[in-house]
Design a protein around this motif. Structure first.
Motif, mmCIF file in Angstrom:
data_model
loop_
_atom_site.group_PDB
_atom_site.id
_atom_site.type_symbol
_atom_site.label_atom_id
_atom_site.label_comp_id
_atom_site.label_asym_id
_atom_site.label_seq_id
_atom_site.Cartn_x
_atom_site.Cartn_y
_atom_site.Cartn_z
ATOM 1 N N SER A 55 35.780 24.382 46.039
ATOM 2 C CA SER A 55 36.822 23.382 46.278
ATOM 3 C C SER A 55 37.766 23.783 47.408
ATOM 4 C CB SER A 55 37.627 23.148 44.995
ATOM 5 O OG SER A 55 38.307 24.322 44.616
ATOM 6 N N VAL A 56 37.580 24.991 47.959
ATOM 7 C CA VAL A 56 38.438 25.450 49.055
ATOM 8 C C VAL A 56 37.799 25.128 50.399
ATOM 9 C CG1 VAL A 56 39.545 27.455 50.131
ATOM 10 C CG2 VAL A 56 39.456 27.270 47.640
ATOM 11 N N THR A 57 36.642 25.705 50.653
ATOM 12 C CA THR A 57 35.945 25.470 51.924
ATOM 13 C C THR A 57 34.526 25.974 51.810
ATOM 14 O OG1 THR A 57 35.924 25.966 54.313
ATOM 15 C CG2 THR A 57 36.734 27.699 52.845
ATOM 16 N N THR A 58 33.654 25.442 52.636
ATOM 17 C CA THR A 58 32.279 25.935 52.702
ATOM 18 C C THR A 58 32.040 26.718 53.988
ATOM 19 O OG1 THR A 58 31.556 23.852 53.712
ATOM 20 C CG2 THR A 58 31.379 24.050 51.301
ATOM 21 N N ALA A 59 33.088 26.934 54.773
ATOM 22 C CA ALA A 59 32.956 27.677 56.024
ATOM 23 C C ALA A 59 32.539 29.121 55.752
ATOM 24 C CB ALA A 59 34.278 27.655 56.788
ATOM 25 N N ASP A 60 31.751 29.689 56.643
ATOM 26 C CA ASP A 60 31.312 31.077 56.503
ATOM 27 C C ASP A 60 32.431 32.002 56.981
ATOM 28 O OD1 ASP A 60 30.177 33.610 56.652
ATOM 29 O OD2 ASP A 60 28.243 32.864 57.325
ATOM 30 N N PRO A 61 33.063 32.762 56.084
ATOM 31 C CA PRO A 61 34.180 33.615 56.485
ATOM 32 C C PRO A 61 33.771 34.727 57.438
ATOM 33 C CG PRO A 61 33.577 34.046 54.204
ATOM 34 C CD PRO A 61 32.810 32.837 54.629
ATOM 35 N N PHE A 62 32.504 35.152 57.374
ATOM 36 C CA PHE A 62 32.079 36.240 58.255
ATOM 37 C C PHE A 62 31.977 35.778 59.710
ATOM 38 C CE2 PHE A 62 30.513 37.849 54.141
ATOM 39 C CZ PHE A 62 31.137 39.092 54.163
ATOM 40 N N VAL A 63 31.623 34.517 59.908
ATOM 41 C CA VAL A 63 31.610 33.977 61.275
ATOM 42 C C VAL A 63 33.030 33.999 61.837
ATOM 43 C CG1 VAL A 63 31.197 31.909 62.663
ATOM 44 C CG2 VAL A 63 29.569 32.555 60.858
ATOM 45 N N LEU A 64 33.994 33.581 61.022
ATOM 46 C CA LEU A 64 35.394 33.611 61.448
ATOM 47 C C LEU A 64 35.855 35.042 61.673
ATOM 48 C CD1 LEU A 64 38.099 32.192 61.976
ATOM 49 C CD2 LEU A 64 38.511 32.234 59.494
ATOM 50 N N LEU A 65 35.477 35.941 60.781
ATOM 51 C CA LEU A 65 35.879 37.343 60.904
ATOM 52 C C LEU A 65 35.399 37.944 62.220
ATOM 53 C CD1 LEU A 65 37.046 39.945 59.571
ATOM 54 C CD2 LEU A 65 34.755 40.338 58.618
ATOM 55 N N GLU A 66 34.145 37.738 62.536
ATOM 56 C CA GLU A 66 33.585 38.339 63.745
ATOM 57 C C GLU A 66 34.161 37.698 65.003
ATOM 58 O OE1 GLU A 66 29.449 37.899 62.835
ATOM 59 O OE2 GLU A 66 29.364 39.817 61.742
ATOM 60 N N SER A 67 34.514 36.422 64.943
ATOM 61 C CA SER A 67 35.100 35.767 66.114
ATOM 62 C C SER A 67 36.504 36.280 66.406
ATOM 63 C CB SER A 67 35.141 34.252 65.900
ATOM 64 O OG SER A 67 36.129 33.887 64.946
#
Length: 428
Positions: free
Chosen positions: A191-203
């Motif tokens: 219910s929060v997000t389906t975004a991949d946090p590791f993609v954000l982390l590495e960016s």
């Protein structure tokens, strides 16, 4: 101004993960750690009045060593009252049964603590679950005629309510002066997000490093050259009679300045090497440099020449990040000085700031190795604070973006199944 994200640290060890998350702006509610030495380190650094970062500890929970089983049994009502109010549940359950450094054991009782961790997930219902472990956690184990994979089982248990993301991360890319690869799981409630946090982390890594004023990779000498005995000299140990310690001067590099911030480091005690041992170490260091065999185990020929049985002995490469720090202080020799490293040098290679002091015995042995967590082990087992800080800053950004979407709903849909699966997992 949004409220800081809150977290609970289960299996906190000496506090590397907690410290990094607090440096990222998160508020630690409390930590769970059963070992008295490791908890003493937590208390001295993250519960002291003068601490730059500290937990917002609840009154109902004693500030003392505590196992997760006791937490679940004795404080079930208080934990239930936290349901849905904690943003992140973090933990690095004991990894000895999974570690590539030794014999992996599926039936190591420390592995079964994962079931208790999952029970805590069920009760607290955090928005995010963060787990760190060694690479061996992803390997298959033969259990009788069956094969068990703990990482796969963990993902299956969490997947009813969470988008489960996993990644093997080379921690040196975050500025940690150590070539250390670890397995991370970040499970985000659906219910929060389906975004991949590791993609954000590495960016975010380039901007993270710029904000710290460092670049990666950070070499061993870049991390600990200000702690060389040849540069600083020695003085009597301040915490152990009969030992000497490094007489600290001042930081020399950007990384050292980031770690030091103008304080006199603790944990500088030097090992007492006999003269013949120091001479042997110097010869091994010279040979390793001449052969270009640094950061890897010494050759069989060198072992035979000096009559050594130890296979893990390595000499630091001053120009590269160190190999993975272990709990055995004699696994690694200094790059130029005939000695093993101090606790502080290992802490630098793990990215602990110099104000962070360690408590308890320096080492232990025999049957006590499974019962005590002395200083060298505390440092070796920790999540490097720089990595935790980078993850924490990413989670803050992730949740800030998620708040623009419909508000988080703490639904119970699949959580009723988590406890049942946790029981099966414990029996695996």
């Amino acid at each position: 101004m949004p409220k800081p994200l809150t977290f609970i640290d289960a299996f906190a060890g000496c506090g590397g993960l907690s410290l990094g998350l607090m440096q990222a702006g998160l508020t630690g509610r409390f930590a769970v750690e059963h070992d008295s030495f490791a908890f003493a380190t937590l208390k001295a650094n993250l519960l002291a009045k003068q601490a730059p970062f500290k937990y917002s500890w609840p009154r109902w929970l004693p500030k003392e060593p505590l196992g997760i089983a006791t937490l679940l049994s004795d404080y079930s009502e208080q934990l239930a009252a936290l349901s849905g109010s904690i943003d992140v549940l973090v933990g690095g359950p004991p990894c000895q049964g999974f570690s590539m450094a030794g014999r992996r054991q599926h039936d190591d009782p420390r592995n079964q603590l994962f079931a208790q961790y999952l029970r805590l997930v069920e009760i607290v219902r955090p928005k995010i679950v963060l787990i760190e472990n060694v690479r061996g956690f992803t390997m298959d184990f033969a259990v009788g005629e069956n094969v068990t994979n703990y990482a796969a089982a963990l993902k299956e248990v969490l997947s009813d309510d969470y988008e489960v993301h996993e990644r093997l991360l080379d921690l040196s890319q975050f500025g940690v002066p150590q070539a250390r690869t670890r397995y991370f799981v970040i499970a985000v409630h659906v219910s929060v997000t389906t975004a991949d946090p590791f993609v954000l982390l590495e960016s975010r890594i380039p901007s993270f490093l710029r904000s710290l004023g460092i670049s990666a990779p950070v070499s061993s000498s870049n991390a600990i050259s200000d702690l060389e005995v040849s540069r600083c000299g020695t003085e009597p140990s301040k915490d152990t009679k009969g030992f000497d310690q490094i007489a600290y001067g001042q930081p020399l590099t950007r990384y050292q300045k980031l770690m030091n911030t103008g304080v006199t480091p603790s944990d500088l005690r030097l090992a007492r090497h006999a003269e013949d041992i120091a001479q042997r170490f110097q010869e091994i260091i010279n040979i390793s440099h001449a052969e270009g065999r640094l950061n890897i185990s010494i050759s069989n020929e060198v072992r035979e020449r000096f009559g050594l049985k130890k296979k893990a002995l390595r000499v630091l490469d001053p120009d590269r990040p160190s190999p993975t720090i272990t709990s055995m202080p004699d696994d690694l020799l200094h790059y130029s000085e005939p000695r093993t490293l101090t606790v502080r040098e290992n802490a630098r290679l793990q990215s602990f700031p110099d104000w962070y002091s360690f408590q308890g015995k320096y080492t232990t042995g025999g049957h006590l190795r499974k019962k005590e967590v002395p200083r060298f082990t505390q440092v070796a087992n920790a999540v490097p604070p720089l990595v935790a800080r980078a993850i924490g800053e990413m989670l803050v950004a992730l949740m800030a973006e998620a708040t623009k979407a419909p508000a988080f709903r703490s639904e119970q849909s699949g959580l009723q199944r988590v406890h049942k699966d946790a029981e099966v997992f414990a029996e695996a």
